[in-house]
Motif scaffolding. Sequence first.
Motif, PDB file in Angstrom:
ATOM      1  N   ARG A   1      -0.534   7.898   9.326  1.00  0.00           N
ATOM      2  CA  ARG A   1       0.126   6.995   8.389  1.00  0.00           C
ATOM      3  C   ARG A   1       1.396   6.393   8.965  1.00  0.00           C
ATOM      4  NH1 ARG A   1      -0.498   5.381   3.020  1.00  0.00           N
ATOM      5  NH2 ARG A   1       1.478   5.007   1.984  1.00  0.00           N
ATOM      6  N   TYR A   2       2.268   7.220   9.518  1.00  0.00           N
ATOM      7  CA  TYR A   2       3.582   6.729   9.910  1.00  0.00           C
ATOM      8  C   TYR A   2       3.694   6.337  11.372  1.00  0.00           C
ATOM      9  CZ  TYR A   2       4.923   7.915   5.260  1.00  0.00           C
ATOM     10  OH  TYR A   2       4.987   7.947   3.901  1.00  0.00           O
TER      11      TYR A   2
ATOM     12  N   ILE B   1       2.409   2.778  11.589  1.00  0.00           N
ATOM     13  CA  ILE B   1       3.376   1.781  11.131  1.00  0.00           C
ATOM     14  C   ILE B   1       4.456   1.575  12.191  1.00  0.00           C
ATOM     15  CG2 ILE B   1       5.171   1.312   9.413  1.00  0.00           C
ATOM     16  CD1 ILE B   1       3.366   2.773   7.365  1.00  0.00           C
ATOM     17  N   LEU B   2       4.961   2.662  12.753  1.00  0.00           N
ATOM     18  CA  LEU B   2       5.980   2.539  13.798  1.00  0.00           C
ATOM     19  C   LEU B   2       5.446   1.817  15.038  1.00  0.00           C
ATOM     20  CD1 LEU B   2       7.632   6.062  13.566  1.00  0.00           C
ATOM     21  CD2 LEU B   2       8.550   3.886  12.759  1.00  0.00           C
ATOM     22  N   TYR B   3       4.214   2.112  15.401  1.00  0.00           N
ATOM     23  CA  TYR B   3       3.607   1.437  16.559  1.00  0.00           C
ATOM     24  C   TYR B   3       3.453  -0.064  16.294  1.00  0.00           C
ATOM     25  CZ  TYR B   3       0.246   0.035  20.074  1.00  0.00           C
ATOM     26  OH  TYR B   3      -0.384  -0.625  21.082  1.00  0.00           O
ATOM     27  N   SER B   4       3.060  -0.420  15.090  1.00  0.00           N
ATOM     28  CA  SER B   4       2.919  -1.838  14.741  1.00  0.00           C
ATOM     29  C   SER B   4       4.255  -2.556  14.826  1.00  0.00           C
ATOM     30  CB  SER B   4       2.344  -1.982  13.333  1.00  0.00           C
ATOM     31  OG  SER B   4       1.076  -1.411  13.265  1.00  0.00           O
ATOM     32  N   MET B   5       5.307  -1.919  14.360  1.00  0.00           N
ATOM     33  CA  MET B   5       6.636  -2.530  14.444  1.00  0.00           C
ATOM     34  C   MET B   5       7.054  -2.692  15.908  1.00  0.00           C
ATOM     35  SD  MET B   5       8.566  -0.831  11.112  1.00  0.00           S
ATOM     36  CE  MET B   5       9.526   0.198  12.132  1.00  0.00           C
ATOM     37  N   TYR B   6       6.733  -1.702  16.730  1.00  0.00           N
ATOM     38  CA  TYR B   6       7.058  -1.791  18.151  1.00  0.00           C
ATOM     39  C   TYR B   6       6.315  -2.951  18.812  1.00  0.00           C
ATOM     40  CZ  TYR B   6       6.806  -0.820  23.116  1.00  0.00           C
ATOM     41  OH  TYR B   6       6.831  -0.942  24.477  1.00  0.00           O
TER      42      TYR B   6
ATOM     43  N   ASP C   1       0.827  -1.202   0.000  1.00  0.00           N
ATOM     44  CA  ASP C   1       0.000   0.000   0.000  1.00  0.00           C
ATOM     45  C   ASP C   1       0.864   1.257   0.000  1.00  0.00           C
ATOM     46  OD1 ASP C   1      -2.478   1.611   0.420  1.00  0.00           O
ATOM     47  OD2 ASP C   1      -1.518   2.009   2.350  1.00  0.00           O
ATOM     48  N   TRP C   2       1.922   1.257   0.780  1.00  0.00           N
ATOM     49  CA  TRP C   2       2.795   2.412   0.855  1.00  0.00           C
ATOM     50  C   TRP C   2       3.467   2.673  -0.485  1.00  0.00           C
ATOM     51  CZ3 TRP C   2       8.231   3.051   0.808  1.00  0.00           C
ATOM     52  CH2 TRP C   2       8.658   4.319   1.202  1.00  0.00           C
ATOM     53  N   VAL C   3       3.926   1.617  -1.145  1.00  0.00           N
ATOM     54  CA  VAL C   3       4.588   1.772  -2.440  1.00  0.00           C
ATOM     55  C   VAL C   3       3.601   2.274  -3.497  1.00  0.00           C
ATOM     56  CG1 VAL C   3       5.687   0.486  -4.325  1.00  0.00           C
ATOM     57  CG2 VAL C   3       6.422   0.117  -1.968  1.00  0.00           C
TER      58      VAL C   3
END
Length: 81
Positions: free
Chosen positions: A62-63, A66-71, A34-36
């Motif tokens: 948006r960002y 994504i950062l929270y999901s990675m955390y 989706d990001w691409v």
Amino acid sequence: MTVVSNDPNWWPFIRSELFYTYWGVAAAVVVVYDWVLTLAQEIELIWKQRWSLMTVLYLMTRYIGILYSMYVVEANKVVLC
């Protein structure tokens, strides 16, 4: 040192961990895809425009999401010993 066990009691746990790992990878692929796909529009409509409250809110949702999901993924890793 790695311990290998062929105990059938572990098989359901291993299957469930494998299942959740596959879903996590699939979700990450969808987010990156989706990001691409939307990156060109985002550059044109968000980054090249004058900043406003809506720009900041868009970038946060948006960002930071994504950062929270990675955390969360990193914090919930299970280490088997």
